[in-house]
Design an enzyme around this catalytic site. Sequence first.
Site, mmCIF file in Angstrom:
data_model
loop_
_atom_site.group_PDB
_atom_site.id
_atom_site.type_symbol
_atom_site.label_atom_id
_atom_site.label_comp_id
_atom_site.label_asym_id
_atom_site.label_seq_id
_atom_site.Cartn_x
_atom_site.Cartn_y
_atom_site.Cartn_z
ATOM 1 N N SER A 562 0.928 -1.163 0.160
ATOM 2 C CA SER A 562 -0.046 -0.061 -0.056
ATOM 3 C C SER A 562 0.863 1.266 -0.054
ATOM 4 O O SER A 562 1.535 1.363 -1.119
ATOM 5 C CB SER A 562 -0.917 -0.037 1.279
ATOM 6 O OG SER A 562 -1.858 0.649 1.150
ATOM 7 N N HIS A 677 -8.199 -4.955 -1.096
ATOM 8 C CA HIS A 677 -6.878 -4.460 -0.817
ATOM 9 C C HIS A 677 -5.973 -5.100 0.024
ATOM 10 O O HIS A 677 -4.827 -5.087 -0.075
ATOM 11 C CB HIS A 677 -7.145 -2.906 -0.008
ATOM 12 C CG HIS A 677 -6.037 -2.238 0.201
ATOM 13 N ND1 HIS A 677 -5.176 -1.737 -1.143
ATOM 14 C CD2 HIS A 677 -5.318 -1.853 1.482
ATOM 15 C CE1 HIS A 677 -4.101 -0.924 -0.371
ATOM 16 N NE2 HIS A 677 -4.139 -0.853 0.874
#
Length: 709
Positions: A562, A677
């Site tokens: 991320s 995610h």
Amino acid sequence: MKFKSTRILAVAGIALAAPLAMAATAQSADPYLWLENIHGKRALAAVDAWNAKTMKALTANPQYEKDREQALKIMNDPAQIATPAQVLGQSVTNLWQDTGHTHGLWREADLASFEAGKPEWQTLIDLDALSKQEGQKWVWHGADCLPPADNRCLVALSPGGSDADIVREWDRSTKSFVKDGFTIPLAKSNSTWENADTLLIGTDWGAGSMTTSGYPRVVKRWKRGTPLADAKTVMEGKTTDVSVTPLTIVDNDGTAYHFINRGITFYTGENWIEGADGNFVKTPIPETANLSGVQDGRLIVSLKKPLGDIPAGSIVGWNIADVLAGKADAPKVVFAPSNTQAVKSIATTDHAIWINLLDNVAGKLLKLTADGNGGWTQHVAQLPGNATIDLDTADKKSDTIFATVQSFLTPPTLYAVSANGSAKVLQSLPAQFDATGMKVEQHFATSKDGTKIPYFMVRKAGAPKPGAALIHAYGGFDLPQLPSYLTTEPYRAGPVAMWWVQQGQTYVLANIRGGGEYGPRWHDAALRQNRQKAYDDLYAVAQDLISRGLTTKGKIAVSGRSNGGLMAGVAVTERPDLFGAAIIGSPLLDMKRYSHLLAGASWMAEYGNPDVPADWAFMRKYSPYQNIRKDVKYPPVFLYSSTEDDRVHPGHARKFAAKLMADGDPVFFHEYRFGGHSVGGDHSEDAVRAALIHAYLDRVLIDGNKTAP
């Protein structure tokens, strides 16, 4: 509810031809914009081809299948911690996943049996059975139950693991969904109970109801038995806000306080509290502070900036009655950390405030009780030192906190910490590897500006020097990176760190600036135009390892996911001389486009606005995608992501891969079709990724094979 150049190029056998047809803007100069079409046939064909090449190359490693099987066995080990999610009356809930329940069981046990270390579990929802029955891959997003009985719950289920979910009303007493009960359609929603027949909801109400970040900006009040379309607006934010979110916090006397948070930016917002007339009153909480709980009629607030003479990082309290009456004075200080300390998290029980504290990145649990004179008495819980502490949940009535404690070499142990600070072991996992001869050290590297940067190092005593090193870091969003058991380090890579140390190499967790290891000051030091400091910190740690004779240039891998994926991308493009490999997960990489993709606009307070020339001037200097140069030979990179990531756009990883491959640089690429995610929809996919990463590290750093897959 949830705190939630037009050039013809053959890449992996796929023709990467002309750019997308679009207006003649600066962005049209990007020949790989078509890879931002998430489910486009052409884009997915490229992804499938890249995936296939990576799988073929890395699964050929003789160790691959053994690694995959071991990783899956560890992840599905029935001897896992039954982490308590919520205490509902005299019951405790948990989400359990194993080989027979890959999606999980939402279950409950009697609180007394749980605290005795012998929980007797009963299934509430079998997510695997539900997924099969409804033909949907449901991923658990949590449950919000109506106090005080906690029988009616708003259950959030995500199809495939995306941030968006469906909310459905569930009856815990009948163990079934409520017929004609509350249902919120698929969206990035936030909801909370106002009472048994009323919800406060932020969701996608139609055109214009979402922020530019893709989150709700309108909160409405929905009455049972009425169409959702008839819900009445309670509060409306601006389109440029991040989100507007309702939430409920229950005090020790049973009073349920309802709040709405208007998130103006990622780090600023307004907090409003509902009055007796149903209207919401703005609280005196500074826009830069966080509402952390309610305790005995007080708003418990964490300061991110100084407030008068009260330093940043402190915990303060306001009297709620005064706030509702419009006569709130300055807050009372509850706790002020020292220069080496940071408040990681807070939990409130009926008679105490529990603070999960970091002191030079080591965990410590404090219990604070009011002394009757306006002050607070501190007690340190009797937990192991030099470890990472996670607060799981609390039994508010008995002032008992449940906490999981672990370190690199010590497996997770679940404790019940009682009101007197004593700690009882409820469950301790057996060791999953032989730690004999392994040693953990904390060192401090000196960054470019002279700042001392802490990092943890794990290696075998007597391991050959110099060897290869793997550095994992994050450096953003006020999130500290803390040691966890080696079978779960680094994040989303399973037992890779364990394998790495076992084979005589060095594993490092770097506490670079941008995180929350030392509170707000550590985070603020790397915001926006100061972002480069986080990357300089990383390079300082790498250089410190070299200076200690543990490794050499080109034998260091960087790992991040991320925001950490951005860091790893920057490391490769800025210092290809220093790093020989990079594990780049769910990354931000095109910082010119990031704010226009999915939730990207919500992070402009962290990075800056690339559409503002002054901001782009400093972002352009480090943005990985824009800084790939044809005249530079980059080390092989491993990119992993998910097609269904609705937070960080998969186009970042795709475009970065395509651009590198266009210049002949080796890229290992793996994009899962599910998982959101977090990447990977279940443990079987996580095990594959772990084995692939280990095979990649062995190929590139140990065997020295720098060729493309």
